[in-house]
Scaffold this motif. Structure first.
Motif, short mmCIF file in Angstrom:
data_model
loop_
_atom_site.label_atom_id
_atom_site.label_comp_id
_atom_site.label_asym_id
_atom_site.label_seq_id
_atom_site.Cartn_x
_atom_site.Cartn_y
_atom_site.Cartn_z
N SER A 74 -55.82 10.15 -42.12
CA SER A 74 -56.80 10.54 -41.11
C SER A 74 -56.13 10.53 -39.74
N ILE A 75 -56.72 11.24 -38.80
CA ILE A 75 -56.26 11.22 -37.41
C ILE A 75 -57.06 10.15 -36.68
N HIS A 93 -55.50 16.67 -42.81
CA HIS A 93 -55.93 15.30 -42.54
C HIS A 93 -57.34 14.98 -43.05
N THR A 149 -50.80 14.67 -33.60
CA THR A 149 -51.60 13.80 -34.47
C THR A 149 -50.91 12.49 -34.82
N HIS A 173 -48.42 12.62 -36.86
CA HIS A 173 -47.87 12.93 -38.18
C HIS A 173 -47.13 14.26 -38.11
N ARG A 185 -46.51 17.60 -39.75
CA ARG A 185 -47.07 18.53 -40.73
C ARG A 185 -46.75 19.95 -40.29
#
Length: 366
Positions: free
Chosen positions: A83-84, A125, A224, A226, A228
């Motif tokens: 999750s964000i 996410h 975020t 992350h 991706r």
């Protein structure tokens, strides 16, 4: 026909790889990755309380045991799809470079604050834990069922459990680790089993439409926390529509099936104590106003051309709602589509197979 069987032991990664929608290596490295948490071992969250629950009644067409028996792994484990939790936003004048006007976004407006969450980011996410209008909320999206829904989260956060039921995202809250199937908004197991989440309206629209209606909006960015491949949707594309979003194949067997509409036709779904109803979005675009009943209680659904969305209203007095030259009239007075003098219900876009799978008794209004 009701069918409780779902394909067991087949992950989203394996099926997508087999169908050519995306390579297995891409999914393994981007969509999920190794499980961060195992169910029941999130020590950090034990001091957190669970999300607020609502005193409400929604249709329950399956028992908790039936739903748990139908759950399966989507591939990544708990929190494997992250999750964000610290979302970053940009102004409407400086949006992410890859965000185009026709790209889908999920719009939220609360207490004068408007935010847009691009689909191409959330596909990686599925959950954003955020604060909008001073309220801690979770904006959630399930790519396989085409559902974007909002939930109040209180002091807790929501995460992706790694499980699917009826192809639909199963969330968990980090305070109690109760499972929450997204569409049902219902505690499946854990300390809050049988409770309902408090929901708020999320609008599926496009960036251009949302920005036009809410010029002061901010938009979620790709910052975020992350890494991706944002802009490369692992399931296909919405702009233009392709891949999983543009064929009739589902990755897993629905809980119940019906061929009244193509499996991925978009319906606007509403459920409350009266029951469940669905309005085909394409029909609403043509007719603008659609009336019907649920358990003999009158409802009316109206189309918002500006945002390409629909609103469902409880209409017990059967007020005449008419459309004329861009405005709606009720009892001779003019109103915007989102402000009729009737009680508005929470409603959201969903793929037909997913909506019917959870609510086979649903009433269709056309």
């Amino acid at each position: 026909m009701r069918d409780s069987h779902m394909t067991n032991g087949i992950s989203r990664r394996r099926v997508l790889g087999a169908t050519g929608a995306v390579g297995l290596s891409a999914l393994a490295g981007c969509l999920g990755g190794p499980s961060i948490l195992e169910r029941g071992t999130n020590d950090e969250s034990t001091s957190m309380s669970g999300p607020p629950t609502a005193d409400r009644s929604l249709p329950e067409e399956y028992t908790a045991d039936e739903l748990e028996a139908a759950s399966l792994s989507g591939g990544p484990g708990q929190d494997g799809i992250p999750s964000i939790d610290e979302p970053q936003f940009a102004s409407a004048d400086d949006p992410p470079a890859t965000l185009e006007a026709d790209d889908p976004v999920f719009g939220v407006e609360m207490d004068g604050e408007a935010k847009a969450y691009p689909q191409y980011i959330l596909v990686w996410h599925e959950i954003v834990n955020d604060v909008v209008g001073g309220e801690p909320v979770a904006v959630t999206y399930c790519p396989l069922t085409g559902t974007a829904q909002g939930f109040y989260r209180g002091e807790s956060e929501f995460g992706v459990s790694g499980q699917l039921i009826n192809s639909n995202l199963v969330m968990f809250d980090r305070g109690t680790e109760t499972w929450w199937p997204q569409i049902l908004a219902w505690g499946l197991n854990g300390p809050l089993e049988g409770a309902y989440l408090e929901e708020f309206q999320v609008t599926w629209t496009t960036w251009g439409r949302w920005r036009e209606q809410y010029p002061e909006t901010v938009v979620l960015t790709e910052e975020t926390g992350h890494i991706r491949n944002y802009g490369d949707d692992p399931y296909g594309e919405y702009n233009p529509r392709s891949g999983y979003y543009d064929n009739e194949n589902t990755l897993f067997t629905p809980l119940a099936t019906d061929d009244q509409f193509p499996p991925k036709a978009v319906v606007i779904g509403m459920r409350n104590a009266d029951g469940a109803m669905a309005v085909p979005k394409e029909t609403l675009r043509d007719q603008l106003v659609i009336e019907g009943t649920v358990s003999d209680v009158p409802y009316v659904t109206v189309y918002d051309e500006a945002l390409d969305t629909g609103y469902v209203y409880h209409n017990p007095a059967t007020e005449a709602v008419e459309y004329d030259d861009g405005t709606f009239t009720v009892d001779g007075d003019e109103y915007d589509p989102d402000a009729l003098p009737l009680e508005r219900e929470i409603a959201f876009d969903a793929m037909w197979f997913a909506w019917f799978g959870y609510y086979p008794s649903t009433v269709v209004h056309e």
